[in-house]
Scaffold this motif. Sequence first.
Motif, mmCIF file in Angstrom:
data_model
loop_
_atom_site.group_PDB
_atom_site.id
_atom_site.type_symbol
_atom_site.label_atom_id
_atom_site.label_comp_id
_atom_site.label_asym_id
_atom_site.label_seq_id
_atom_site.Cartn_x
_atom_site.Cartn_y
_atom_site.Cartn_z
ATOM 1 N N ASP A 181 54.363 38.137 59.995
ATOM 2 C CA ASP A 181 55.589 37.662 60.615
ATOM 3 C C ASP A 181 55.416 37.140 62.038
ATOM 4 O O ASP A 181 56.386 36.734 62.663
ATOM 5 N N ILE A 182 54.200 37.123 62.562
ATOM 6 C CA ILE A 182 53.989 36.630 63.923
ATOM 7 C C ILE A 182 52.902 35.566 63.925
ATOM 8 O O ILE A 182 52.000 35.562 63.082
ATOM 9 N N ALA A 183 53.001 34.684 64.888
ATOM 10 C CA ALA A 183 51.975 33.657 65.044
ATOM 11 C C ALA A 183 50.778 34.264 65.777
ATOM 12 O O ALA A 183 50.952 35.114 66.648
ATOM 13 N N PRO A 184 49.560 33.845 65.420
ATOM 14 C CA PRO A 184 48.379 34.390 66.089
ATOM 15 C C PRO A 184 48.406 34.113 67.593
ATOM 16 O O PRO A 184 48.652 32.997 68.023
ATOM 17 N N GLY A 185 48.200 35.147 68.373
ATOM 18 C CA GLY A 185 48.155 35.023 69.817
ATOM 19 C C GLY A 185 49.500 35.020 70.515
ATOM 20 O O GLY A 185 49.564 34.889 71.728
ATOM 21 N N SER A 186 50.595 35.168 69.771
ATOM 22 C CA SER A 186 51.912 35.126 70.409
ATOM 23 C C SER A 186 52.256 36.416 71.152
ATOM 24 O O SER A 186 52.967 36.381 72.138
ATOM 25 N N ARG A 187 51.791 37.540 70.668
ATOM 26 C CA ARG A 187 52.013 38.816 71.354
ATOM 27 C C ARG A 187 50.858 39.755 71.021
ATOM 28 O O ARG A 187 50.176 39.606 70.010
ATOM 29 N N PRO A 188 50.638 40.754 71.872
ATOM 30 C CA PRO A 188 49.495 41.648 71.642
ATOM 31 C C PRO A 188 49.745 42.585 70.453
ATOM 32 O O PRO A 188 50.878 42.974 70.177
ATOM 33 N N VAL A 189 48.677 42.911 69.772
ATOM 34 C CA VAL A 189 48.736 43.859 68.656
ATOM 35 C C VAL A 189 47.729 44.975 68.906
ATOM 36 O O VAL A 189 46.750 44.806 69.625
ATOM 37 N N VAL A 190 47.976 46.105 68.285
ATOM 38 C CA VAL A 190 47.067 47.244 68.371
ATOM 39 C C VAL A 190 45.842 46.932 67.514
ATOM 40 O O VAL A 190 45.935 46.282 66.477
ATOM 41 N N ASP A 191 44.696 47.402 67.941
ATOM 42 C CA ASP A 191 43.444 47.134 67.233
ATOM 43 C C ASP A 191 43.447 47.814 65.862
ATOM 44 O O ASP A 191 43.458 49.043 65.779
ATOM 45 N N PRO A 192 43.412 47.061 64.770
ATOM 46 C CA PRO A 192 43.443 47.680 63.437
ATOM 47 C C PRO A 192 42.132 48.357 63.053
ATOM 48 O O PRO A 192 42.115 49.236 62.204
ATOM 49 N N VAL A 193 41.018 47.972 63.679
ATOM 50 C CA VAL A 193 39.734 48.582 63.353
ATOM 51 C C VAL A 193 39.723 50.049 63.773
ATOM 52 O O VAL A 193 39.233 50.919 63.041
ATOM 53 N N VAL A 194 40.281 50.335 64.928
ATOM 54 C CA VAL A 194 40.335 51.713 65.402
ATOM 55 C C VAL A 194 41.228 52.557 64.493
ATOM 56 O O VAL A 194 40.922 53.717 64.197
ATOM 57 N N GLN A 195 42.317 51.981 64.018
ATOM 58 C CA GLN A 195 43.185 52.705 63.088
ATOM 59 C C GLN A 195 42.466 52.988 61.781
ATOM 60 O O GLN A 195 42.598 54.081 61.210
ATOM 61 N N ALA A 196 41.690 52.026 61.290
ATOM 62 C CA ALA A 196 40.917 52.241 60.066
ATOM 63 C C ALA A 196 39.852 53.315 60.277
ATOM 64 O O ALA A 196 39.614 54.148 59.386
ATOM 65 N N ALA B 18 43.485 56.817 71.278
ATOM 66 C CA ALA B 18 43.624 56.483 72.695
ATOM 67 C C ALA B 18 42.804 55.249 73.047
ATOM 68 O O ALA B 18 43.228 54.428 73.866
ATOM 69 N N VAL B 19 41.646 55.100 72.438
ATOM 70 C CA VAL B 19 40.807 53.930 72.709
ATOM 71 C C VAL B 19 41.465 52.661 72.180
ATOM 72 O O VAL B 19 41.430 51.610 72.823
ATOM 73 N N GLY B 20 42.104 52.738 71.029
ATOM 74 C CA GLY B 20 42.695 51.555 70.424
ATOM 75 C C GLY B 20 44.111 51.240 70.859
ATOM 76 O O GLY B 20 44.674 50.229 70.454
ATOM 77 N N TYR B 21 44.697 52.069 71.710
ATOM 78 C CA TYR B 21 46.082 51.863 72.128
ATOM 79 C C TYR B 21 46.187 50.726 73.139
ATOM 80 O O TYR B 21 45.360 50.590 74.029
ATOM 81 N N ARG B 22 47.235 49.896 72.972
ATOM 82 C CA ARG B 22 47.548 48.849 73.935
ATOM 83 C C ARG B 22 49.025 48.939 74.261
ATOM 84 O O ARG B 22 49.865 48.960 73.360
ATOM 85 N N SER B 23 49.339 48.987 75.521
ATOM 86 C CA SER B 23 50.725 49.113 75.955
ATOM 87 C C SER B 23 51.515 47.861 75.593
ATOM 88 O O SER B 23 51.078 46.735 75.846
ATOM 89 N N GLY B 24 52.672 48.075 74.969
ATOM 90 C CA GLY B 24 53.538 46.960 74.598
ATOM 91 C C GLY B 24 53.100 46.208 73.361
ATOM 92 O O GLY B 24 53.654 45.158 73.045
ATOM 93 N N ALA B 25 52.113 46.700 72.648
ATOM 94 C CA ALA B 25 51.605 46.010 71.467
ATOM 95 C C ALA B 25 52.383 46.430 70.225
ATOM 96 O O ALA B 25 53.041 47.462 70.197
ATOM 97 N N THR B 26 52.309 45.609 69.197
ATOM 98 C CA THR B 26 52.982 45.900 67.934
ATOM 99 C C THR B 26 51.968 46.268 66.877
ATOM 100 O O THR B 26 50.764 46.216 67.099
ATOM 101 N N ALA B 27 52.466 46.622 65.720
ATOM 102 C CA ALA B 27 51.599 46.978 64.595
ATOM 103 C C ALA B 27 50.801 45.748 64.151
ATOM 104 O O ALA B 27 51.288 44.613 64.256
ATOM 105 N N PRO B 28 49.591 45.946 63.649
ATOM 106 C CA PRO B 28 48.752 44.804 63.270
ATOM 107 C C PRO B 28 49.111 44.223 61.902
ATOM 108 O O PRO B 28 48.281 44.135 60.997
ATOM 109 N N VAL B 29 50.372 43.824 61.743
ATOM 110 C CA VAL B 29 50.816 43.144 60.531
ATOM 111 C C VAL B 29 51.048 41.698 60.929
ATOM 112 O O VAL B 29 51.955 41.391 61.692
ATOM 113 N N PHE B 30 50.231 40.797 60.427
ATOM 114 C CA PHE B 30 50.223 39.421 60.911
ATOM 115 C C PHE B 30 51.060 38.466 60.075
ATOM 116 O O PHE B 30 51.002 37.263 60.283
#
Length: 115
Positions: A60-75, A46-58
Amino acid sequence: MSAAPYVVAGWLFLMGCYGIATSRNLIHAVGCLAVCQSSTYVLLLAVGYRSGATAPVFSDIAPGSRPVVDPVVQALTLTDIVIGATLTALLLSLVIQVAKRHRTVDPDELSELRG
């Protein structure tokens, strides 16, 4: 963000604590401790969730183009799951040893362990 995940995490924790406090079986107490541990999974996610964010796989996306979920919280959540499974296995092995030596898993009948 809604408060539902925090309420669910708190409810899981309280139900696990209630089960530990009222348990008359060591195996049941270990299971209730695992329920308490699962509340931390819900809280971390719940702490690491961001609405409308995608998986933290970088790749296929440019840095800063869309929000991603925090990978540290998942780890941290995966680490918490591994620690919880290890702790549960260790406690269940201790319950097996208590059952072998004292022929009971009722904590009230373990009078030899009182000081």
